[in-house]
Design a protein around this motif. Structure first.
Motif, short mmCIF file in Angstrom:
data_model
loop_
_atom_site.label_atom_id
_atom_site.label_comp_id
_atom_site.label_asym_id
_atom_site.label_seq_id
_atom_site.Cartn_x
_atom_site.Cartn_y
_atom_site.Cartn_z
N ASP A 101 12.01 43.84 44.84
CA ASP A 101 13.03 43.46 44.65
C ASP A 101 13.62 44.02 45.87
O ASP A 101 15.11 43.43 46.56
N GLU A 102 13.21 43.52 46.95
CA GLU A 102 13.68 42.77 47.97
C GLU A 102 12.58 41.36 48.53
O GLU A 102 11.56 41.89 48.77
N ASP A 123 11.60 48.72 51.83
CA ASP A 123 10.23 47.41 52.03
C ASP A 123 11.55 46.06 52.70
O ASP A 123 12.21 46.56 53.37
#
Ligand code: ATP
Ligand code: MG
Ligand code: FE
Length: 338
Positions: free
Chosen positions: A11-12, A297
């Motif tokens: 999700d990054e 991340d």
């Protein structure tokens, strides 16, 4: 070598430029936290679509930050796994297409290799060999690291990862998403030891971990005796930190190594850092961390891992072939040919 690094495994969205001999030229991360918050977890399809939306603009911004044009790129590194298949495909497709168009090598990178090499980005970098404690949202592992691509698994979680335990426990305590940092913040206002939670597998003698029982133990406390939330958070954090510190110490003893490298999102935890600092200092060992912004991340660790692989003799491949590996054990990665 100037290497562009792309990350989109979860999700990054992360993009970075690294130049061998100079260091990080620019890096940017777009987090999708707001996008997934309403669902209390990462929704894979929404994640993929948002990477598609964000990645081209991020690449343009990072190139502009460094004042470079695409023609100065000499290699393109990207996270090829593990992670969400659809999400991984975004950086992989973009990187392979760019590499093919520019005629430079593409380098598929293992996401956890990125995490575990990230402390080497610091000015005071550890030398090989070292023990790596990887504590992220999806993994809790102790590895012996003898060089780039030379990783031996010493132990790992048999169930939840440490970050996952933070996130799930935060959820049952009603803390806002994402739970890990929120729980850590609350813990710093409380006192551990007001009541006790287990230290799972502390004396198992091996280097494995188990964290799923802690969440259940917290639920039992919440349903029964109850506890001040800050004290409960502090005791939970102390339990995780106790086990991680003890097993890291054991790994150093068993391998006879004196350097510990911590990587992954939970490596940003201040209580964990304090305990590891103390444990290593007492024995004349040393512990190394990535800077906090590079614990979770990012593209910097991917660009850097790509540059390290090139320096170690990897050639990469001609761009165009898009393959991702959603499941990919770190100890099966191949060391670059020297
Ligand atoms: P993986 O790398 O295994 O695929 P991931 O990329 O989701 O998983 P990271 O980005 O390395 O994991 O780290 C995110 C995790 O770190 C989350 O579980 C988050 O709760 C946790 N985390 C971040 N900051 C802290 C903190 N200060 N204390 C405890 N946990 C934290
Ligand atoms: Mg994340
Ligand atoms: Fe990660």
């Amino acid at each position: 070598m100037i290497v562009l690094g792309l990350e989109s495994s979860c999700d990054e969205t992360g993009v970075a430029l690294y130049e061998t001999g100079r260091g990080l030229l620019a890096h940017r991360v777009h987090s999708q936290i707001d996008l997934h918050a309403a669902y209390g977890g990462v929704v894979p399809e929404l994640a993929s679509r948002d990477h598609v939306r964000r990645l081209p603009a991020l690449i343009r911004q990072v190139m502009a930050d460094a004042g470079l044009g695409l023609n100065s790129l000499e290699a393109i590194a990207y996270t090829a796994g593990p992670g969400l298949a659809g999400a991984l495909l975004v950086a992989a497709g973009t990187a392979e297409a760019m590499a093919a168009a520019l005629g430079v090598p593409a380098l598929p990178i293992h996401h956890l290799e990125g995490h575990l090499l990230s402390p080497l980005l610091a000015a005071d970098a550890p030398a090989f060999p070292f023990v790596a404690l990887l504590v992220s949202g999806g993994h809790t592992q102790l590895m012996r690291v003898d060089g780039v691509g030379r990783y031996q698994l010493l132990g790992e979680s048999v169930d939840d990862a440490a970050g996952e335990a933070f996130d799930k426990t935060a959820k049952v305590m009603g803390l806002p998403y994402p739970g890990g940092p929120a729980l850590a913040q609350l813990a710093d206002q409380g006192r551990a030891g007001r009541f006790s939670l287990p230290r799972p597998m502390l004396h198992s003698g091996d280097l494995n971990f188990s964290f799923s029982g802690l969440k259940t133990a917290v639920m039992t406390v919440l349903r029964g005796e109850g506890a001040a939330p800050a004290d409960l958070a502090a005791e939970f954090q102390a339990a995780v930190v106790d086990v991680l510190t003890h097993k890291a110490k054991l790994a150093l003893k068993q391998t006879g190594l004196k350097r510990l490298v911590v990587a992954g999102g939970v490596g940003a935890n201040q209580a964990l850092r304090a305990r590891l600092d103390e444990m290593t200092a007492r024995r004349g060992w040393r512990v190394y961390y990535p800077e906090p912004a590079l614990c979770t991340d990012n593209g910097a660790m991917i660009a850097f891992a790509g540059a390290m692989r090139l320096a170690a003799g990897a050639a990469g491949h001609a761009g165009g072939a898009v393959t991702v590996r959603p499941r990919w054990p770190l100890d099966t990665v191949v060391a670059p040919a020297a």
